[in-house]
Write a protein that holds these residues in place. Structure first.
Motif, PDB file in Angstrom:
ATOM      1  N   ALA A  62      23.093  41.580  36.110  1.00  0.00           N
ATOM      2  CA  ALA A  62      23.893  40.975  37.181  1.00  0.00           C
ATOM      3  C   ALA A  62      23.029  40.215  38.171  1.00  0.00           C
ATOM      4  CB  ALA A  62      24.695  42.050  37.896  1.00  0.00           C
ATOM      5  N   ALA A  63      21.838  40.738  38.476  1.00  0.00           N
ATOM      6  CA  ALA A  63      20.986  40.056  39.442  1.00  0.00           C
ATOM      7  C   ALA A  63      20.599  38.672  38.941  1.00  0.00           C
ATOM      8  CB  ALA A  63      19.747  40.892  39.732  1.00  0.00           C
ATOM      9  N   GLY A  86      38.742  41.711  27.453  1.00  0.00           N
ATOM     10  CA  GLY A  86      37.572  42.519  27.750  1.00  0.00           C
ATOM     11  C   GLY A  86      36.528  41.789  28.573  1.00  0.00           C
ATOM     12  N   HIS A  87      36.970  40.826  29.396  1.00  0.00           N
ATOM     13  CA  HIS A  87      36.046  40.033  30.197  1.00  0.00           C
ATOM     14  C   HIS A  87      36.269  40.257  31.687  1.00  0.00           C
ATOM     15  CE1 HIS A  87      35.853  37.011  26.628  1.00  0.00           C
ATOM     16  NE2 HIS A  87      34.831  37.859  26.586  1.00  0.00           N
ATOM     17  N   LEU A  88      35.180  40.247  32.433  1.00  0.00           N
ATOM     18  CA  LEU A  88      35.224  40.217  33.889  1.00  0.00           C
ATOM     19  C   LEU A  88      34.635  38.885  34.330  1.00  0.00           C
ATOM     20  CD1 LEU A  88      35.759  41.800  36.560  1.00  0.00           C
ATOM     21  CD2 LEU A  88      33.344  42.470  36.489  1.00  0.00           C
ATOM     22  N   PHE A  89      35.449  38.065  34.986  1.00  0.00           N
ATOM     23  CA  PHE A  89      35.008  36.765  35.475  1.00  0.00           C
ATOM     24  C   PHE A  89      34.663  36.881  36.953  1.00  0.00           C
ATOM     25  CE2 PHE A  89      37.772  35.854  31.884  1.00  0.00           C
ATOM     26  CZ  PHE A  89      37.045  34.892  31.173  1.00  0.00           C
ATOM     27  N   ILE A  90      33.539  36.288  37.328  1.00  0.00           N
ATOM     28  CA  ILE A  90      33.067  36.375  38.711  1.00  0.00           C
ATOM     29  C   ILE A  90      32.728  34.984  39.222  1.00  0.00           C
ATOM     30  CG2 ILE A  90      31.296  37.304  40.253  1.00  0.00           C
ATOM     31  CD1 ILE A  90      31.046  39.681  38.358  1.00  0.00           C
ATOM     32  N   ALA A  91      33.326  34.613  40.362  1.00  0.00           N
ATOM     33  CA  ALA A  91      32.978  33.371  41.049  1.00  0.00           C
ATOM     34  C   ALA A  91      31.919  33.692  42.094  1.00  0.00           C
ATOM     35  CB  ALA A  91      34.211  32.760  41.709  1.00  0.00           C
ATOM     36  N   THR A  92      30.800  33.000  42.041  1.00  0.00           N
ATOM     37  CA  THR A  92      29.695  33.270  42.946  1.00  0.00           C
ATOM     38  C   THR A  92      29.568  32.156  43.982  1.00  0.00           C
ATOM     39  OG1 THR A  92      27.928  32.113  41.761  1.00  0.00           O
ATOM     40  CG2 THR A  92      28.546  34.309  40.959  1.00  0.00           C
ATOM     41  N   GLU A  97      28.777  29.427  40.921  1.00  0.00           N
ATOM     42  CA  GLU A  97      28.972  29.420  39.469  1.00  0.00           C
ATOM     43  C   GLU A  97      30.143  30.312  39.115  1.00  0.00           C
ATOM     44  OE1 GLU A  97      25.250  30.850  38.033  1.00  0.00           O
ATOM     45  OE2 GLU A  97      24.245  28.912  38.197  1.00  0.00           O
ATOM     46  N   VAL A  98      30.551  30.252  37.854  1.00  0.00           N
ATOM     47  CA  VAL A  98      31.506  31.190  37.283  1.00  0.00           C
ATOM     48  C   VAL A  98      30.781  31.899  36.144  1.00  0.00           C
ATOM     49  CG1 VAL A  98      33.731  31.529  36.163  1.00  0.00           C
ATOM     50  CG2 VAL A  98      33.464  29.731  37.896  1.00  0.00           C
ATOM     51  N   GLN A  99      30.622  33.195  36.297  1.00  0.00           N
ATOM     52  CA  GLN A  99      29.941  34.000  35.301  1.00  0.00           C
ATOM     53  C   GLN A  99      30.948  34.909  34.598  1.00  0.00           C
ATOM     54  OE1 GLN A  99      26.729  34.014  34.337  1.00  0.00           O
ATOM     55  NE2 GLN A  99      26.020  32.464  35.813  1.00  0.00           N
ATOM     56  N   ARG A 100      30.712  35.132  33.291  1.00  0.00           N
ATOM     57  CA  ARG A 100      31.604  35.986  32.496  1.00  0.00           C
ATOM     58  C   ARG A 100      30.809  37.156  31.943  1.00  0.00           C
ATOM     59  NH1 ARG A 100      33.602  33.080  27.407  1.00  0.00           N
ATOM     60  NH2 ARG A 100      31.762  34.056  26.462  1.00  0.00           N
ATOM     61  N   LEU A 101      31.320  38.352  32.213  1.00  0.00           N
ATOM     62  CA  LEU A 101      30.713  39.568  31.675  1.00  0.00           C
ATOM     63  C   LEU A 101      31.606  40.130  30.588  1.00  0.00           C
ATOM     64  CD1 LEU A 101      28.712  42.008  31.763  1.00  0.00           C
ATOM     65  CD2 LEU A 101      30.219  43.009  33.507  1.00  0.00           C
ATOM     66  N   ASP A 102      31.032  40.335  29.403  1.00  0.00           N
ATOM     67  CA  ASP A 102      31.732  41.056  28.342  1.00  0.00           C
ATOM     68  C   ASP A 102      31.604  42.542  28.657  1.00  0.00           C
ATOM     69  OD1 ASP A 102      32.216  42.526  25.856  1.00  0.00           O
ATOM     70  OD2 ASP A 102      32.282  40.559  24.913  1.00  0.00           O
ATOM     71  N   GLY A 107      28.220  44.111  27.546  1.00  0.00           N
ATOM     72  CA  GLY A 107      27.310  43.869  28.667  1.00  0.00           C
ATOM     73  C   GLY A 107      26.695  42.484  28.662  1.00  0.00           C
ATOM     74  N   GLU A 108      27.181  41.596  27.783  1.00  0.00           N
ATOM     75  CA  GLU A 108      26.600  40.251  27.689  1.00  0.00           C
ATOM     76  C   GLU A 108      27.149  39.355  28.803  1.00  0.00           C
ATOM     77  OE1 GLU A 108      26.418  36.455  24.560  1.00  0.00           O
ATOM     78  OE2 GLU A 108      27.586  38.250  24.083  1.00  0.00           O
ATOM     79  N   TRP A 109      26.241  38.596  29.433  1.00  0.00           N
ATOM     80  CA  TRP A 109      26.608  37.627  30.470  1.00  0.00           C
ATOM     81  C   TRP A 109      26.612  36.215  29.899  1.00  0.00           C
ATOM     82  CZ3 TRP A 109      28.257  38.738  35.323  1.00  0.00           C
ATOM     83  CH2 TRP A 109      28.020  40.013  35.809  1.00  0.00           C
TER      84      TRP A 109
END
Length: 783
Positions: free
Chosen positions: A258-259, A282-288, A306-311, A315-317
């Motif tokens: 995540a860092a 099964g995704h978590l989308f995060i706007a940073t 950015e927009v990041q996607r976590l599986d 655990g893949e970004w």
């Protein structure tokens, strides 16, 4: 105002629910007003920032909207309007109208919660609280917190800090700012304690030491993965921005990678501003972002967000940031949402992509590819144009043009700005709503987007598409901060925070917005009592115009005035008055050392007024065109030459605070009423132009006073006041020139802050107008 250090922490001990009443306007034991009134809003529709819109996952049509200073609302599907839920909040806890977060229970939809508190500095004297309701917000209980929340502070549009655990709905989490960590309740929000096992209270501060931008943004949001039994929590710390618990919140670990994905290295460190979980995919989308918003003040170098996607499973970004902006800039991002009915469908909005407009992005493949809500096109003449997926219907709020005509790729009405509330209905893929700094937009035709395809062809020209319509969805949500009101027969003139001002000739429609000059905030209005076609107003300006505006046709058109030497353009709206015949305008600049000025040519030239100090409050007599009054620091002044010069009346015993206000009575030469403001105590009246004053018996405190049509059988105008009488704060009316007072509101209708302006209607007995700080302009009629 100086920042108050907030060192308090809940620790391991629970904070007991405060002994607040349950507020219900229909409860038999609820205190009533002494005369029944019906309360409505003078319609603007919107007018302020909506940082959060939350749909209930279980009950269709159940939607809540939170505002930064105007309270909480619930959507009414049958009428397509919003219902205010926090009008019961009184002046002693006005900060509760700043809604820092809202959570609706997915298991028992009747339960709703709000985290409240307007400021984390000393502008708000109280700590924050959790409001809890078991009946959709019709009644509330209050659990006080030992720290403050910032419903109107930077970061107020980030992800919802308050969340209900869908696997155990008696458990709620609250992400707190300023080192107060992650809080938890296990009894439906009644008591709260700090989660001691949560390791990181956050450390992201925009401007250390600043009273407004100096917050540690803290713990930001919680998202749940019900299928995997995980809880994700976002933290304002670029080095450790995301944590997860797989054991019901007992233990917490940083999420691997995540860092690097969220925090980034280098100067433009970012934090996880919002998140949306697509459970089916099964995704978590995060706007940073590198700034908490809603304004983006961080350095412009590098990417704004950015927009990041976590599986969640592996655990893949994956970086799924939209890589195209029609305005050729790298934007910051605001709201993010997923479609629960269509796995893989996600939308995100830019944040303050000011020129020419915000952009909504949509992906149907989990962020691998994106479409934009509009795009640039080359016009035949070589100029820049644009093509849009939808038309904006602003007929419910015509003022949303802000006086713009539209040019090139700048439309007459924008998609918005400060878009941090963005939500697709979990029950209906066609419905979306998004909040802006002024309104809520929405449509029930969203999936038409997917059938449109590309907007622009290979030649750079617009491709033919069938547009859908996005319309105002703010009906019933009134969030303006009214600064002043003048009631003429059939016309209502107002000065409004952020929007300038309005001329209402129909209380159900907001059509006429004062745009010349372009006030960032209107501060004062007046009209010529004996020549009511002449209206004046003043406000804060940054344009080339002066601060004062004049209308000679009852508000249909407005002309700006000349600048006054020595008064800067930023702010300084002050107070304006016009003599009863309209022959002279008098203006006291706000926050300035400039002596009040006067004009006899509709503001084209100004001359200094003799005999008045800077900052004096000026009001014209409503019956004598030659008489004008002023007040400053406990001294009262009078002019008998139309405001050219003033001299002191010699009156003594008046309060000397900044909160003092006075008004002249229509139809009564020399009749004045003065409200002493909070703490100064009481109300005074004069019948000889301010030479002598009598204190009004029985009024403990009075903030503002105004006048309306006399009652049947009375020859003196009805008086209205926001005041404390008999130890009870409220809205009062007197039909006998202040001899007796009747409270006309009740504890279910308090609107938090009513000490700016209250006045009656000159043609409708009993009608009162109440300016609020965030609940718009309220008016009441008997019955």
């Amino acid at each position: 105002m100086r920042r108050r250090t907030l060192a308090a922490s809940l620790g391991a001990a629970a904070a007991a629910a405060a002994a607040f009443p349950v507020y219900n306007s229909l409860a038999a034991d609820q205190p009533r007003q002494q005369q029944a009134y019906t309360w409505r809003n003078v319609v603007v529709n919107g007018g302020g920032f909506v940082p959060g819109i939350v749909f209930n996952d279980t009950e269709a049509g159940l939607i809540y909207a939170r505002t930064d200073i105007g309270g909480l609302y619930r959507w009414q599907e049958d009428s397509q309007t919003w219902k205010p839920l926090t009008d019961w909040i009184g002046a002693d806890h006005y900060g509760y109208t700043g809604i820092a977060s809202v959570a609706t229970d997915p298991v028992e939809p009747n339960r709703v919660y709000a985290a409240v508190g307007t400021y984390t500095n000393d502008w708000d004297p109280n700590n924050g609280a959790i409001l809890y309701s078991d009946d959709y917000g019709d009644t509330w209980g209050v659990a006080e917190l030992p720290f403050k929340l910032g419903g109107n502070m930077p970061g107020r549009g980030m992800g919802e800090r308050l969340a209900v655990d869908p696997t155990d709905n008696k458990t709620l989490y609250l992400g707190a700012p300023n080192g107060n960590g992650l809080q938890r309740s296990t009894d439906y929000g009644r008591t709260w304690s700090k989660v001691e096992s949560f390791p990181n209270p956050g450390n992201f501060v925009v401007t250390p030491g600043d009273p407004y931008n100096g917050d540690n943004q803290g713990v930001l949001w919680a998202e749940f993965d019900p299928t995997g039994g995980k809880i994700f929590v976002g933290v304002a710390d670029p080095d450790d921005p995301l944590y997860v618990s797989a054991d019901g919140g007992s233990t917490w670990q940083p999420v691997a990678g995540a860092a690097e994905a969220i925090g980034r290295a280098g100067e433009n460190r970012t934090i996880p501003k919002q998140a949306a979980a697509d459970h089916a995919s099964g995704h978590l989308f995060i706007a940073t972002g590198n700034d908490p918003g809603p304004f983006t003040s961080a350095p412009s170098s590098g990417r704004g967000g950015e927009v990041q996607r976590l599986d969640i499973g592996t655990g893949e970004w994956t970086d799924v940031t939209p890589n195209y902006n029609p305005a050729d800039r790298t934007p910051a991002f605001g709201g993010i949402t997923v479609d629960r009915q269509r796995p893989g469908t996600i939308m995100v909005a830019t944040l303050n992509n000011w020129q020419p407009d915000e952009i909504l992005y949509r992906s149907t493949d989990s962020g691998q590819t994106w479409g934009t809500s509009w795009d640039k096109v080359a016009k035949p003449d070589g100029s820049q144009g644009r093509t849009d997926r939808f038309d904006l219907d602003h007929s419910a709020s015509p003022w949303l043009t802000f006086g713009n005509a539209g040019d090139g790729w700048n439309l007459e009405v924008k998609h918005g700005w400060m878009i941090e509330a963005l939500a697709i209905d979990p029950h209906d893929s066609d419905r979306i709503m998004w909040g802006t700094g002024a309104t809520i937009w929405g449509t029930e035709s969203l999936t038409q987007w997917d059938a449109q395809g590309d907007l622009v062809g290979e030649d750079g020209g617009a491709l033919p598409i069938e547009r859908f319509t996005v319309a105002v969805r703010a009906q019933g949500l009134e969030e303006c901060s009214f600064q002043d009101v003048a009631a003429l027969g059939g016309t209502l003139l107002s000065a409004v925070g952020d929007l300038g001002g309005f001329v209402h000739t129909d209380l159900t429609k907001a059509v006429m917005m004062i745009r010349k000059p372009n006030w960032t905030t209107g501060t004062s209005v007046d009209f010529a009592e004996l020549n009511p076609d002449v209206l004046v107003g003043t406000g804060n300006v940054t344009s080339e115009h002066g601060h004062v505006a004049v209308s000679t046709d009852r508000g249909a058109t407005w002309q700006p005035t000349a600048r006054v030497s020595g008064v800067p353009g930023d702010g300084h709206g002050g107070i304006v008055a016009v003599t009863a015949d309209g022959s002279a305008i008098l203006w006291t600049p706000g926050d300035s050392e400039v002596t009040p000025v006067r004009s006899t040519d509709l503001g084209q030239t100004w001359t200094a007024i003799a005999g008045l100090p800077a900052g004096a409050k000026i009001r014209a007599d409503r019956a004598n065109a030659g008489t004008v009054y002023a007040y400053a620091a406990g001294a009262f002044y009078r002019s008998t030459d139309g405001g050219a010069s003033f001299s002191g009346t010699g009156a003594s015993g008046l309060p000397g605070g900044n909160g003092v206000d006075f008004r002249a009575v229509f139809g009564r030469e020399g009749h004045l009423w003065l409200a002493g403001g909070d703490g100064a105590g009481g109300m005074w009246r004069s019948q000889d132009g301010g030479s002598t004053w009598t204190k009004v018996a029985g009024v403990d405190q009075a903030q503002v006073v105004g006048f309306g049509k006399a009652a049947d059988g009375q020859d003196y105008p009805a008086l209205y006041a926001s005041a404390m009488i008999g130890g009870t704060q409220g809205i009062y009316r007197s039909d006998d020139a202040g001899g007796t007072w009747t409270r006309i509101n009740d504890d279910a209708h308090q609107w938090a802050f009513t000490n700016t302006r209250v006045t009656g209607d000159p043609e409708v007995y009993g009608r009162v107008y109440i300016a609020t700080n965030g609940r718009g302009l309220i008016y009441g009629d008997i019955g």
